[in-house]
Each structure stands twice: as structure tokens, then as C-alpha cells.
Design a protein around this motif. Sequence first.
Motif, short mmCIF file in Angstrom:
data_model
loop_
_atom_site.label_atom_id
_atom_site.label_comp_id
_atom_site.label_asym_id
_atom_site.label_seq_id
_atom_site.Cartn_x
_atom_site.Cartn_y
_atom_site.Cartn_z
N ASP A 5 40.87 22.25 66.33
CA ASP A 5 40.06 23.24 66.70
C ASP A 5 40.53 24.08 67.83
O ASP A 5 40.22 25.32 67.82
N ALA A 6 40.92 23.47 68.95
CA ALA A 6 41.68 24.48 69.91
C ALA A 6 42.72 25.45 69.21
O ALA A 6 42.83 26.78 69.67
N GLN A 7 43.49 24.99 68.46
CA GLN A 7 44.62 26.02 67.98
C GLN A 7 43.79 26.93 67.10
O GLN A 7 44.24 28.17 66.97
N ILE A 8 42.96 26.57 66.16
CA ILE A 8 42.10 27.65 65.28
C ILE A 8 41.64 28.83 66.42
O ILE A 8 41.91 29.74 66.14
N ARG A 9 41.13 28.02 67.45
CA ARG A 9 40.48 29.01 68.27
C ARG A 9 41.31 30.05 69.07
O ARG A 9 41.08 31.37 69.07
N ALA A 10 42.57 29.57 69.19
CA ALA A 10 43.62 30.30 70.05
C ALA A 10 44.09 31.46 69.05
O ALA A 10 44.35 32.28 69.42
N LEU A 11 44.58 30.96 67.70
CA LEU A 11 45.01 31.72 67.03
C LEU A 11 43.96 32.99 66.67
O LEU A 11 44.43 33.92 66.28
N LEU A 12 42.50 32.62 66.19
CA LEU A 12 41.74 33.50 65.93
C LEU A 12 41.34 34.53 67.18
O LEU A 12 41.25 35.77 67.21
#
Length: 191
Positions: free
Chosen positions: A181-188
Amino acid sequence: MNRLPTPTTLTTLAAAALLTLAPPAQAVTARTVTVTSVTTGQTPPELTGGPWLNTPAPLTLAGLKGRVVLVNFWVYSCVNCHNSLPTLKGWYGQYRSQGLEIIGVHTPEFESDRPTASVQAALKADGVTWPVVQDNALRNWRAWGIRAWPTFLLLDRQGRVRYSHRGEISARFPQAIPGLDAQIRALLAEK
């Protein structure tokens, strides 16, 4: 003096009889193919095969540049894949409008996983709405170097692999969910 079998013995005997009567599961035939593993920082090979489901036309990774893409290698008959669907549905609902796309790569484990009608029925029953490509020839599986169901690869907006996870993501196995989830938010958040 003859004794009657115990319930435990009867259960064991019944199970053994059923196993000997049941036809063996038919595994998908393996072919000798060179396998390359996609690693973090690499641009993965383009997705091939089909048919594509839940989309009017085939998608390409090149055509998805500018979006964050979560590629999910799965098979509908896998309990770990099935248990991961609520997490994926949550992310799709929460992040799709911010630029997340999920692509399912349905790669069969058994011959019974191959029929398109069966995959379509599973998608409908499970409420899967993101695009899915059937990988019956295991071309994507091999080209990406996948070894287990489910496997998740997170691609950045330039199409490079930035994060990967192998295994169930669910309430049963929640350890990887915060990191993904943190990776998704960071990439977004990256532009």
C-alpha cells in the motif's frame, strides 16, 4: 474374536478409497523455455496472449505508461489468489482514479483452469472488474520469471518494476499489505 473397525479406521479407509478412485489432476504440460526473471528497476517484457477479459481491447504496458500498474499473476483455482482479491478490490476502488491500473495475468496450473468461459465465470462470481489476460501458453509467466501464485509486481509510471511480492495478501496474511500500500501511494505521488 473379530472386532469391528473404529470410526477413525473407517474414515481413513473411506478417504483412501476415494483417493484411489479419483482421477489425478492434470497439470499443465511444461515445455523447455528459457526463463528470465524480471527484477526491480527493469522494464518487463510486454504482456502477450489472450483473450483479454474485462476490457474492450488488449492493453499494452507501453500504452499504460503514465499510470502505476499492479500486475497480478494468478489463477482462479488458487485459494491464496482468491483470498487476495478483497485487498486488490480495495486498492482498485481507492486508487484507480489517482492513476492505478491492475492487470491480472491468469496463468493456469491445471488443464481445468484453461477454458475462457470458466475464467469469465470466476471473474463474475468474484467481482473482478480490472483487465485480465489469459496466459494459457505460460508465455508471460516464463518471460517474467514467475514462480508462484499469486505474484504481484508494481510498475512505476515509466513502466519499470519497482516492487514485487510473492504470496497471499489478505486478512490471513496481512504482513505485506502495508508495504505494498505504501509503495502504491509513493508511486502515485511521483510525477
